[in-house]
Design an enzyme around this catalytic site. Structure first.
Site, mmCIF file in Angstrom:
data_model
loop_
_atom_site.group_PDB
_atom_site.id
_atom_site.type_symbol
_atom_site.label_atom_id
_atom_site.label_comp_id
_atom_site.label_asym_id
_atom_site.label_seq_id
_atom_site.Cartn_x
_atom_site.Cartn_y
_atom_site.Cartn_z
ATOM 1 C CB CYS A 114 -32.999 -20.571 100.834
ATOM 2 S SG CYS A 114 -33.164 -18.927 100.154
ATOM 3 C CB CYS A 164 -2.380 -49.321 76.393
ATOM 4 S SG CYS A 164 -3.550 -50.226 77.407
ATOM 5 C CB CYS A 196 -4.174 -47.884 81.178
ATOM 6 S SG CYS A 196 -3.130 -49.316 80.974
ATOM 7 C CG ASP A 236 -9.450 -5.426 66.262
ATOM 8 O OD1 ASP A 236 -10.414 -4.810 65.801
ATOM 9 O OD2 ASP A 236 -8.703 -4.976 67.154
ATOM 10 C CG ASP A 269 -6.876 -6.091 73.244
ATOM 11 O OD1 ASP A 269 -7.275 -6.767 74.202
ATOM 12 O OD2 ASP A 269 -6.127 -5.110 73.368
#
Lengths: 72, 859
Positions: B25, B90, B93, B527, B726
Site C-alpha cells: 500500500c 456585513c 465580511c 408512517d 420513527d
C-alpha cells in the site's frame, strides 16, 4: 508571511499598481482632449481619486489570481 | 525553470491516509503521488498513516493529491473545526473570511455565519492546521477562537458583546456630541442660529479641530479593518466607510488650510459630512451590537436554565456540588421549585415537572419512580430523588443546544444569491463610484450643474463647489449608500430566529436547509404504526350477548389471556386492569395454534379465538358474525368468546390513533398539504385507520425497505415530500424525503436521523414545523426584498439621477443614515419572528390566561 506569500504579494502589487496607473492615465488624457478647461487642482485631485478607486478595484481581483498562480 | 525559482515554490504537506495495511500500500501511494507533476518527494509512514509530500506549489496542490489517493482506494480523513469569529459586520465580511480560508491549501469547505459569528471549516489535517486557519482569519482583522459550548460559551459571548457595546458606546459619546457641534457650527449663519451660537463655532479651524477626533477615534476602526483586508486582496464595507470618511475629511482639510487650492475653498469645507457620516455609521454599529444576538435568545434562555449546583447523596449524606461535577449513577435530590441539574431516572418520590423549556409542552408532567427526568426542567410541587444517567455534554439540553447551534451555523440555499451579490458588491460599487466620478467630472458638471444646488433635507448650498469637488461628492455618496449590510443579515438572522423558535417548541431543525425545505412542503407521508397510531394494540370494543355482562366478558377474557404472551392477549389484560377489574389466575390454560385459547376458571370453560375455533367446538355464534364483520371492516382484530359452549361476546383489539392525529391531518390539509399514510399492514386495516384520521392516500403493504421507493414515486410527481416516522426504523425513507421528520424521539436527540427532530410524541408538531419553516422563509423574503429595494433605489439616487431634474443631491451623511437604518430595520423585522407561535401552541396558550389547576403532590 512565508517567502512564497511575500513573492506573491510583491508580484501582485506591481500588477495592480500598473493597472491603476493606466486608468489614471486614461483620466488624465481625457482631461486634455475633451475640450473643457480644468484647473490643475481638479486634474490632480481627480487623478488621485481615480488612482485610489482603481487600486481598490484591482487589489482584490489581482491578489488572489497572482497568489493562486504562485502558490498553487 | 531555474533552481532558485523552483526552491521558491517548494512546499510541504503531511497528508493523513487511511486504509493502508502493508508495504505494498505504501509503495502504491508513493508511486501514485510521485507520478504527479510537481511532486518532488513522497514518504509514506505506514505506522502513523501519514504521507509527507514535498511539491512545487505552482504545479501541484493538496486537493489534487487527495483526489489521487482516493482514486486508488484510500481515504483521506477530513477534520472539522468550529470557530467563533468576532468583528464581522456585513455579508462582505463573510465573503472575505470565506475567500481567505478557502484559499488555504488543504481547506475543503468553509461556512461562515454572520449573526452566529461562527465559521465551520473542513480541512485535511497535515496540509493545514487549526492554528493557521485562526491566524489567517485574525490577519484579516477579526478575532478567531475555537467555539466553546455551554455556560462557558454563554459567558464568552456575553463578554464579547459587552466589549463591543462598550467600544461602540465610547465611539458614540465621541462622535455624536462633536458632530452636533460641527453641524451647528456649519449652519451658524442660518435661521435663528446667529442669535445664540457663538461666532467662534463657525470658524473653520475650530470645525477642523472638532472633526479630526471624530474621523480618527471612532472612525479609526474602519481604516484599520479595510487596510487589513485590502492588503490580502479582500474588501468589505469598512472600505466603503473608510473611502467615504477619508475623502470627505481630506477635502475639508485642504479647503480649510489651502482655500485657494481649487477644491471649492472654505465654502465647500464639508466638515459636517465627514463628522455625521462617521456618527451615523457608529450609530448603526451600536444598534447592531444591541440587537444582534437577540435572535438566538431561545438558546441563551435554555442555557441560563441550567442548574449551577446539584444536591447529591455521597457516603449517605446530602452534599451540594457544582452541577458539572455530577457523575453517572449519583443519586440527586430535587426539591420543589428547583431546576433539575442533569438527566436521570426517578428512584423515589413524586412530583410534577415543568418540561416546557425542553419539549414546549405547557402542562407539567407527573414524575414517579421509574420516570425519566431531563436536566434544566423545573420541579414544581413535590420532592424526589433520581439516579443520574446522562451528564455533561450527553444531557438532552447539551444535545439540543449543539443541534440548534449547528443549524444556526449552516446556510440556507436562498442565501447563496445574497452571498454572491454581497461577495461581488464592494468591487462593483467601487467600479460604479469610478463611473459616477468620470460622468460628473467630464459630462454632468458642465451639462447640469447649477449654483443653486442643495442637498436633500439640508439648507447647505453647493454654489462654491468646483468640478472635482462636485464629482467627488457624488462618488463618495454612492460608495456610502451601497453598503450591503442589510443583505448580509437578511437570511442568517431569520434562520437563527426560526431555529430558536423551533427549539422553544420542541422542534429541532438540523440545518438551515431543513427550514427552507420545510417551507416548500406540499406532501406529508406519515408512517402508520407508532406515528399516527400509538403502536401498541388496545381494547377498543367489548360486546356482550344477551345474558352476559360487558365487564364479565372483559374480565374473563383477561383471565383467559393472562398466561398467554401474545400481544393481543396482553392488550386485553391491560384493558381489563385499566377498567379496574381484578384479573385472577386460570385453573387450566391451553393455546390452540391458529385458532385461539381455551381456559378454565372457577369451573367455567372459556374459549377465546376466531370463527374456526367456534366452528370446531360447534358453538353457534348467531348474529355475532355480522358484528364481527363490522369490526373487521374498521380495521380491528375481533375475537369471539364463549363460556361453557355458549357465545358470550366479542372483544375487539386495535392499534388506536394518537390523540391529536386527526386534528393535525385536518390542519395540514387546510394548509394545502397532501397527506398520505404508509404502512406494512394489510390494506383493510390501513384503510380503516386512514378513514378515521381523514387520509385519502394510503400506501399499504409496503415493506420497510420499499418505503423510500414510495417516497421517490411521490417526488416524481413533482411533490416536495416530508416523511414522518420513527427516526431509526424509517431511516431510508426519512433520508429520501425532501424533509425527514423523526417524531417522538424523546430527549435523546443525537441518535435520530431526519432533518427535523420532534422531541414530543405529538403529531401537531409536524404542522408546527411547517408553520415555523414558512414563517421563517416569509421573513427572509421580506428582508431580502427590503435589502435589494434599498440598494436598487438608493444607488441611483446617490449617483445623482434626480439632480438634472430637481437640483437636489443626497448628502453623504444622509446616505450613511439610510445605510444604518437599512440594517437596523432588517434586524428589527426579524425580531418580530419572536412573537410568532405555531397555531396549536397559540390555541394551547389561550386558555392558560385563566389559572390552571396544578397537579397535586402525593401525600
Amino acid at each position: 508571511m512565508s517567502e512564497l506569500e511575500s513573492k506573491a504579494a510583491r508580484q501582485a502589487s506591481v500588477v495592480y499598481t500598473v493597472l491603476s496607473l493606466a486608468i489614471t492615465l486614461v483620466f488624465l488624457v481625457i482631461t486634455w482632449v475633451d475640450g473643457n478647461a480644468y484647473t490643475t487642482v481638479a486634474r490632480v485631485g481627480g487623478m488621485v481619486w481615480v488612482f485610489i478607486l482603481s487600486m481598490i478595484v484591482f487589489m482584490p481581483i489581482v491578489i488572489p489570481m497572482v497568489k493562486k498562480r504562485v502558490m498553487g | 525553470m531555474s533552481e532558485t525559482i523552483r526552491k521558491e515554490h517548494l512546499a510541504q504537506a503531511s497528508i493523513p491516509v487511511q486504509g493502508m495495511s502493508c508495504a505494498a500500500c505504501v509503495a502504491k501511494v508513493e508511486k501514485t503521488l510521485k507520478a504527479m507533476t510537481g511532486v518532488q518527494e513522497v514518504h509514506v509512514n505506514l505506522l502513523s498513516g501519514k504521507t509527507a509530500v514535498t511539491y512545487e506549489s505552482n504545479q501541484a496542490g493538496v486537493p489534487q493529491m487527495v483526489k489521487m489517493i482516493q482514486a486508488i482506494g484510500y481515504e483521506v480523513p477530513e477534520e472539522e473545526i468550529l470557530l467563533t469569529v468576532r468583528g464581522m459586520s456585513c455579508a462582505a465580511c463573510v465573503a472575505k473570511v470565506e475567500k481567505a480560508v478557502k484559499g488555504m491549501p488543504g481547506v475543503t469547505s468553509v461556512v461562515v455565519n454572520l449573526p452566529a459569528e461562527s465559521a465551520r471549516v473542513k480541512f485535511y489535517p497535515g496540509a493545514v492546521d487549526k492554528a493557521r486557519i485562526k491566524k489567517e482569519i485574525q490577519a484579516l482583522g477579526y478575532e478567531a477562537s475555537e467555539k466553546v459550548t455551554g455556560q462557558e460559551a454563554l459567558d464568552r459571548e456575553k463578554e464579547a458583546r459587552q466589549k463591543e457595546l462598550v467600544f461602540q458606546t465610547r465611539n458614540m459619546w465621541i462622535a455624536w456630541p462633536l458632530s452636533i457641534l460641527v453641524m451647528i457650527g456649519m449652519f451658524r449663519d442660518m435661521w435663528i442660529f446667529p442669535y445664540f451660537v457663538p461666532e467662534f463655532l463657525g470658524n473653520v479651524y475650530v470645525l477642523w479641530a472638532l472633526t479630526t477626533p471624530i474621523a480618527f477615534i471612532p472612525g479609526w476602526q474602519f481604516f484599520k479593518h479595510s487596510w487589513n483586508g485590502l492588503k490580502r486582496g479582500a474588501t468589505d464595507m469598512n472600505l466603503l466607510y473608510a473611502t467615504g470618511i477619508g475623502a470627505a475629511y481630506i477635502i475639508a482639510t485642504i479647503n480649510t488650510f489651502w482655500p485657494d487650492a481649487g477644491f471649492g475653498g472654505r465654502g465647500a469645507a464639508f466638515f459636517e459630512s465627514a463628522a455625521l457620516l462617521t456618527a451615523f455609521i457608529v450609530l448603526g454599529r451600536y444598534l447592531e451590537a444591541l440587537t444582534r444576538g437577540r435572535t438566538s435568545e431561545a438558546i441563551r434562555n435554555l442555557m441560563s436554565l441550567q442548574a449551577k449546583t446539584a444536591r447529591v447523596i455521597r457516603n449517605g449524606e446530602e452534599v451540594e456540588i457544582a452541577a458539572d461535577e455530577v457523575e453517572i449513577g449519583d443519586i440527586v435530590v430535587v426539591r420543589p421549585g428547583e431546576s433539575i441539574p442533569v438527566d436521570g431516572e426517578v428512584t423515589d418520590g413524586y412530583s410534577a415537572v415543568d418540561e416546557a423549556m425542553i419539549t414546549g409542552e405547557s402542562m407539567p408532567v407527573e414524575k414517579r419512580a421509574g420516570s425519566q427526568v431531563t436536566g434544566a426542567t423545573i420541579n414544581k410541587t413535590g420532592s424526589f430523588k433520581f439516579r443520574a444517567t446522562r451528564v455533561g455534554g450527553e444531557t438532552a439540553l447539551a444535545q439540543i443546544i449543539k443541534m440548534v447551534e449547528d443549524a444556526q451555523a449552516s446556510k440556507a440555499p436562498i442565501q447563496k444569491l445574497a452571498d454572491f451579490v454581497a461577495g461581488h458588491f464592494i468591487a462593483g460599487v467601487h467600479v460604479l463610484a469610478l463611473i459616477v466620478f468620470f460622468f460628473w467630472f467630464f459630462i454632468g458638471y458642465a451639462s447640469f450643474f447649477s449654483p443653486a444646488s442643495t442637498f436633500i433635507l439640508s439648507p447647505y448650498n453647493l454654489a462654491e463647489v468646483g468640478v472635482f469637488g462636485f464629482a467627488l461628492l457624488l462618488s463618495v455618496t454612492t460608495l456610502i449608500i451601497s453598503c450591503p449590510c442589510a443583505l448580509g443579515l437578511a437570511t442568517p438572522s431569520a434562520i437563527m430566529a426560526g431555529t430558536g423558535k423551533g427549539a422553544e417548541n420542541g422542534i429541532l431543525f438540523k440545518g438551515a436547509d431543513a427550514v427552507e425545505a420545510s417551507s416548500k412542503l406540499n406532501a406529508v407521508v406519515f408512517d402508520k404504526t407508532g406515528t399516527l397510531t400509538k403502536g401498541e394494540p388496545s381494547v377498543t370494543d367489548v360486546y356482550a350477548t344477551e345474558g352476559f355482562v360487558r365487564e364479565d366478558v372483559l374480565r374473563l377474557a383477561a383471565i383467559t389471556e393472562k398466561p398467554s404472551e401474545h400481544p393481543l392477549g396482553e392488550a386485553i389484560v391491560r384493558g381489563a386492569k385499566k377498567e379496574g377489574l381484578s384479573v385472577g389466575d386460570t385453573d387450566d390454560f391451553e393455546a390452540i395454534p391458529g385458532h385461539g385459547v381455551r381456559a378454565t376458571y372457577q369451573g367455567q370453560t372459556i374459549l377465546l379465538g376466531n370463527r374456526r375455533l367456534m366452528q370446531q367446538q360447534a358453538i353457534d355464534i348467531g348474529n355475532l358474525s355480522k358484528k364481527m364483520e363490522q369490526l373487521e371492516e374498521e380495521g380491528k382484530t375481533a375475537m369471539l368468546m364463549a363460556i361453557d359452549n355458549k357465545a358470550a361476546g366479542i372483544i375487539a383489539v386495535a392499534d388506536i390513533l394518537k390523540e391529536n392525529a386527526k386534528v393535525a391531518v385536518e390542519r395540514l390539509q387546510q394548509m394545502g398539504v397532501q397527506v398520505a399514510m404508509i404502512t406494512g399492514d394489510n390494506r383493510r386495516t390501513a384503510e380503516a385507520i386512514a378513514r378515521q384520521v381523514g387520509i385519502k392516500t394510503v400506501l399499504a403493504e409496503v415493506l420497510p425497505q420499499d418505503k423510500a421507493a414510495e417516497v421517490i414515486k411521490l417526488q416524481e410527481k413533482g411533490l416536495n415530500v416530508a416523511m414522518v416516522g420513527d427516526g431509526i426504523n424509517d431511516a431510508p425513507a426519512l433520508a429520501q424525503a425532501n424533509v425527514g421528520i423523526a417524531i417522538g424521539s424523546g430527549t435523546d436527540v443525537a441518535k435520530e436521523t431526519g432533518d427535523i427532530i420532534l422531541i414530543k410524541d405529538d403529531i401537531r408538531d409536524v404542522v408546527g414545523a411547517i408553520e415555523i419553516g414558512r414563517a421563517t422563509m416569509r421573513k427572509i423574503k421580506q428582508n431580502l426584498v427590503w435589502a435589494f429595494v434599498y440598494n436598487i433605489t438608493g444607488i441611483p439616487l446617490a449617483a445623482g439621477i434626480l439632480y438634472p431634474f430637481t437640483g437636489l443631491l443626497v448628502s453623504p451623511e444622509l446616505a450613511s443614515f439610510f445605510m444604518a437604518m437599512s440594517s437596523v430595520s432588517v434586524t428589527l423585522n426579524t425580531l418580530l419572528l419572536k412573537r410568532f407561535q405555531p397555531s396549536f401552541r397559540r390555541e394551547q396558550l389561550k386558555p392558560s390566561i385563566n389559572p390552571t389547576p396544578q397537579p397535586q403532590t402525593a401525600r
